[in-house]
Design a protein around this motif. Sequence first.
Motif, PDB file in Angstrom:
ATOM      1  N   GLU A 172      -1.512  18.729  14.762  1.00 29.64           N
ATOM      2  CA  GLU A 172      -1.044  19.923  15.693  1.00 29.64           C
ATOM      3  C   GLU A 172       0.304  20.073  15.371  1.00 29.64           C
ATOM      4  O   GLU A 172       1.099  19.859  16.338  1.00 29.64           O
ATOM      5  CB  GLU A 172      -1.174  19.272  17.129  1.00 29.64           C
ATOM      6  N   GLY A 173       0.803  20.219  14.013  1.00 28.90           N
ATOM      7  CA  GLY A 173       2.237  20.645  13.888  1.00 28.90           C
ATOM      8  C   GLY A 173       3.148  19.409  13.817  1.00 28.90           C
ATOM      9  O   GLY A 173       4.326  19.570  13.317  1.00 28.90           O
ATOM     10  N   MET A 174       2.719  18.252  13.818  1.00 32.16           N
ATOM     11  CA  MET A 174       3.565  17.240  13.961  1.00 32.16           C
ATOM     12  C   MET A 174       3.045  16.522  12.715  1.00 32.16           C
ATOM     13  O   MET A 174       1.838  16.350  12.189  1.00 32.16           O
ATOM     14  CB  MET A 174       3.334  16.180  14.978  1.00 32.16           C
ATOM     15  N   ARG A 175       4.081  15.711  12.107  1.00 30.25           N
ATOM     16  CA  ARG A 175       4.018  14.786  10.815  1.00 30.25           C
ATOM     17  C   ARG A 175       4.147  13.339  10.920  1.00 30.25           C
ATOM     18  O   ARG A 175       5.139  13.175  11.726  1.00 30.25           O
ATOM     19  CB  ARG A 175       4.779  15.303   9.352  1.00 30.25           C
ATOM     20  N   PHE A 176       3.465  12.291  10.528  1.00 37.04           N
ATOM     21  CA  PHE A 176       3.547  11.107  10.657  1.00 37.04           C
ATOM     22  C   PHE A 176       3.326  10.512   9.360  1.00 37.04           C
ATOM     23  O   PHE A 176       2.337  10.797   8.609  1.00 37.04           O
ATOM     24  CB  PHE A 176       2.425  10.429  11.418  1.00 37.04           C
ATOM     25  N   LEU A 177       4.319   9.455   9.160  1.00 36.77           N
ATOM     26  CA  LEU A 177       4.134   8.982   7.742  1.00 36.77           C
ATOM     27  C   LEU A 177       3.850   7.416   8.150  1.00 36.77           C
ATOM     28  O   LEU A 177       4.635   6.652   8.603  1.00 36.77           O
ATOM     29  CB  LEU A 177       5.343   8.963   6.831  1.00 36.77           C
ATOM     30  N   ILE A 178       2.766   6.708   7.606  1.00 35.94           N
ATOM     31  CA  ILE A 178       2.243   5.494   7.851  1.00 35.94           C
ATOM     32  C   ILE A 178       2.812   4.647   6.594  1.00 35.94           C
ATOM     33  O   ILE A 178       2.198   4.858   5.603  1.00 35.94           O
ATOM     34  CB  ILE A 178       0.716   5.296   7.990  1.00 35.94           C
ATOM     35  N   THR A 179       3.480   3.475   6.828  1.00 33.00           N
ATOM     36  CA  THR A 179       4.006   2.768   5.788  1.00 33.00           C
ATOM     37  C   THR A 179       3.727   1.122   6.148  1.00 33.00           C
ATOM     38  O   THR A 179       3.549   0.853   7.231  1.00 33.00           O
ATOM     39  CB  THR A 179       5.519   3.058   5.594  1.00 33.00           C
TER      40      THR A 179
ATOM     41  N   GLU B 222      10.836  13.603   3.278  1.00 32.10           N
ATOM     42  CA  GLU B 222      11.656  14.462   4.265  1.00 32.10           C
ATOM     43  C   GLU B 222      11.489  13.724   5.773  1.00 32.10           C
ATOM     44  O   GLU B 222      11.257  14.572   6.719  1.00 32.10           O
ATOM     45  CB  GLU B 222      11.487  15.965   4.057  1.00 32.10           C
ATOM     46  N   VAL B 223      11.564  12.455   5.872  1.00 26.67           N
ATOM     47  CA  VAL B 223      11.450  11.819   7.024  1.00 26.67           C
ATOM     48  C   VAL B 223      12.845  11.850   7.719  1.00 26.67           C
ATOM     49  O   VAL B 223      13.880  11.588   7.039  1.00 26.67           O
ATOM     50  CB  VAL B 223      11.314  10.305   6.698  1.00 26.67           C
ATOM     51  N   ASN B 224      13.176  12.030   8.745  1.00 31.19           N
ATOM     52  CA  ASN B 224      14.326  12.310   9.591  1.00 31.19           C
ATOM     53  C   ASN B 224      14.622  11.185  10.959  1.00 31.19           C
ATOM     54  O   ASN B 224      15.516  10.941  11.034  1.00 31.19           O
ATOM     55  CB  ASN B 224      14.898  13.664  10.142  1.00 31.19           C
ATOM     56  N   THR B 225      13.376  11.016  11.401  1.00 33.74           N
ATOM     57  CA  THR B 225      13.307   9.823  12.395  1.00 33.74           C
ATOM     58  C   THR B 225      12.239   8.894  12.001  1.00 33.74           C
ATOM     59  O   THR B 225      10.913   9.076  11.558  1.00 33.74           O
ATOM     60  CB  THR B 225      12.962  10.521  13.737  1.00 33.74           C
ATOM     61  N   LEU B 226      12.747   7.817  11.990  1.00 30.59           N
ATOM     62  CA  LEU B 226      11.828   6.525  11.851  1.00 30.59           C
ATOM     63  C   LEU B 226      11.518   5.738  13.233  1.00 30.59           C
ATOM     64  O   LEU B 226      12.499   5.427  13.867  1.00 30.59           O
ATOM     65  CB  LEU B 226      12.399   5.528  10.612  1.00 30.59           C
ATOM     66  N   VAL B 227      10.251   5.426  13.336  1.00 34.30           N
ATOM     67  CA  VAL B 227       9.846   5.032  14.607  1.00 34.30           C
ATOM     68  C   VAL B 227       9.045   3.816  14.450  1.00 34.30           C
ATOM     69  O   VAL B 227       8.105   3.781  13.774  1.00 34.30           O
ATOM     70  CB  VAL B 227       8.971   5.883  15.648  1.00 34.30           C
ATOM     71  N   ARG B 228       9.467   2.632  14.673  1.00 29.33           N
ATOM     72  CA  ARG B 228       8.731   1.343  14.365  1.00 29.33           C
ATOM     73  C   ARG B 228       8.002   0.879  15.382  1.00 29.33           C
ATOM     74  O   ARG B 228       8.368   1.150  16.617  1.00 29.33           O
ATOM     75  CB  ARG B 228      10.066   0.210  14.012  1.00 29.33           C
ATOM     76  N   VAL B 229       6.788   0.129  15.131  1.00 28.58           N
ATOM     77  CA  VAL B 229       5.823  -0.191  16.232  1.00 28.58           C
ATOM     78  C   VAL B 229       5.987  -1.847  16.129  1.00 28.58           C
ATOM     79  O   VAL B 229       5.258  -2.591  16.753  1.00 28.58           O
ATOM     80  CB  VAL B 229       4.471   0.360  16.201  1.00 28.58           C
ATOM     81  N   CYS B 230       6.754  -2.274  15.369  1.00 27.60           N
ATOM     82  CA  CYS B 230       7.166  -3.738  15.539  1.00 27.60           C
ATOM     83  C   CYS B 230       8.692  -4.124  15.118  1.00 27.60           C
ATOM     84  O   CYS B 230       9.388  -3.045  15.101  1.00 27.60           O
ATOM     85  CB  CYS B 230       6.408  -4.234  14.205  1.00 27.60           C
TER      86      CYS B 230
ATOM     87  N   PRO C  98       0.780  -1.233   0.043  1.00 30.71           N
ATOM     88  CA  PRO C  98       0.046   0.000   0.104  1.00 30.71           C
ATOM     89  C   PRO C  98       1.008   1.232  -0.020  1.00 30.71           C
ATOM     90  O   PRO C  98       2.132   1.238   0.558  1.00 30.71           O
ATOM     91  CB  PRO C  98      -1.007  -0.075   1.155  1.00 30.71           C
ATOM     92  N   ALA C  99       0.431   2.361  -0.464  1.00 32.88           N
ATOM     93  CA  ALA C  99       0.919   3.678  -0.632  1.00 32.88           C
ATOM     94  C   ALA C  99       1.006   4.261   0.874  1.00 32.88           C
ATOM     95  O   ALA C  99       0.387   3.737   1.709  1.00 32.88           O
ATOM     96  CB  ALA C  99       0.496   4.603  -1.521  1.00 32.88           C
ATOM     97  N   ALA C 100       2.417   4.909   0.989  1.00 31.36           N
ATOM     98  CA  ALA C 100       2.506   5.610   2.177  1.00 31.36           C
ATOM     99  C   ALA C 100       1.238   6.503   2.543  1.00 31.36           C
ATOM    100  O   ALA C 100       0.937   7.155   1.584  1.00 31.36           O
ATOM    101  CB  ALA C 100       3.810   6.185   2.129  1.00 31.36           C
TER     102      ALA C 100
ATOM    103  N   LYS D 286      13.665   1.158  -2.167  1.00 28.43           N
ATOM    104  CA  LYS D 286      12.585   2.014  -2.482  1.00 28.43           C
ATOM    105  C   LYS D 286      11.653   2.429  -1.198  1.00 28.43           C
ATOM    106  O   LYS D 286      11.292   3.620  -1.411  1.00 28.43           O
ATOM    107  CB  LYS D 286      11.317   0.987  -3.173  1.00 28.43           C
ATOM    108  N   PHE D 287      11.898   1.757  -0.196  1.00 27.10           N
ATOM    109  CA  PHE D 287      11.300   2.261   1.031  1.00 27.10           C
ATOM    110  C   PHE D 287      12.081   3.590   1.483  1.00 27.10           C
ATOM    111  O   PHE D 287      11.548   4.600   1.933  1.00 27.10           O
ATOM    112  CB  PHE D 287      11.503   1.245   2.295  1.00 27.10           C
ATOM    113  N   THR D 288      13.493   3.538   1.574  1.00 20.58           N
ATOM    114  CA  THR D 288      14.336   4.918   1.757  1.00 20.58           C
ATOM    115  C   THR D 288      14.039   5.581   1.013  1.00 20.58           C
ATOM    116  O   THR D 288      14.026   6.978   1.249  1.00 20.58           O
ATOM    117  CB  THR D 288      15.840   4.391   1.725  1.00 20.58           C
ATOM    118  N   GLU D 289      13.838   5.486  -0.413  1.00 18.59           N
ATOM    119  CA  GLU D 289      13.554   6.654  -1.425  1.00 18.59           C
ATOM    120  C   GLU D 289      12.325   7.398  -0.761  1.00 18.59           C
ATOM    121  O   GLU D 289      12.041   8.601  -1.009  1.00 18.59           O
ATOM    122  CB  GLU D 289      13.511   6.038  -2.737  1.00 18.59           C
TER     123      GLU D 289
END
Length: 69
Positions: free
Chosen positions: A12-19, A38-46, A4-6, A29-32
């Motif tokens: 409230e001024g924060m941006r989240f990218l669900i992938t 313009e992601v600078n921090t990646l937080v995994r939930v798994c 699925p597309a990101a 491709k994921f890194t691209e």
Amino acid sequence: MNRPAAVEITYEGMRFLITHNPTNATLNKFTEELKKFEVNTLVRVCDATYDKAPVEKEGIEDRGAETVS
């Protein structure tokens, strides 16, 4: 395999990218995609399903759920 597309969410001024969860085979491709948003921090939930070194080499901090408090 089609992934699925990101989806970008702004709250409230924060941006989240669900992938999807990448694998070593799809990591380039994921890194691209992360750089495009313009992601600078990646937080995994798994658990990581890939080698984190290439992501961090691109200047993206890779933090697993176990490191977030």
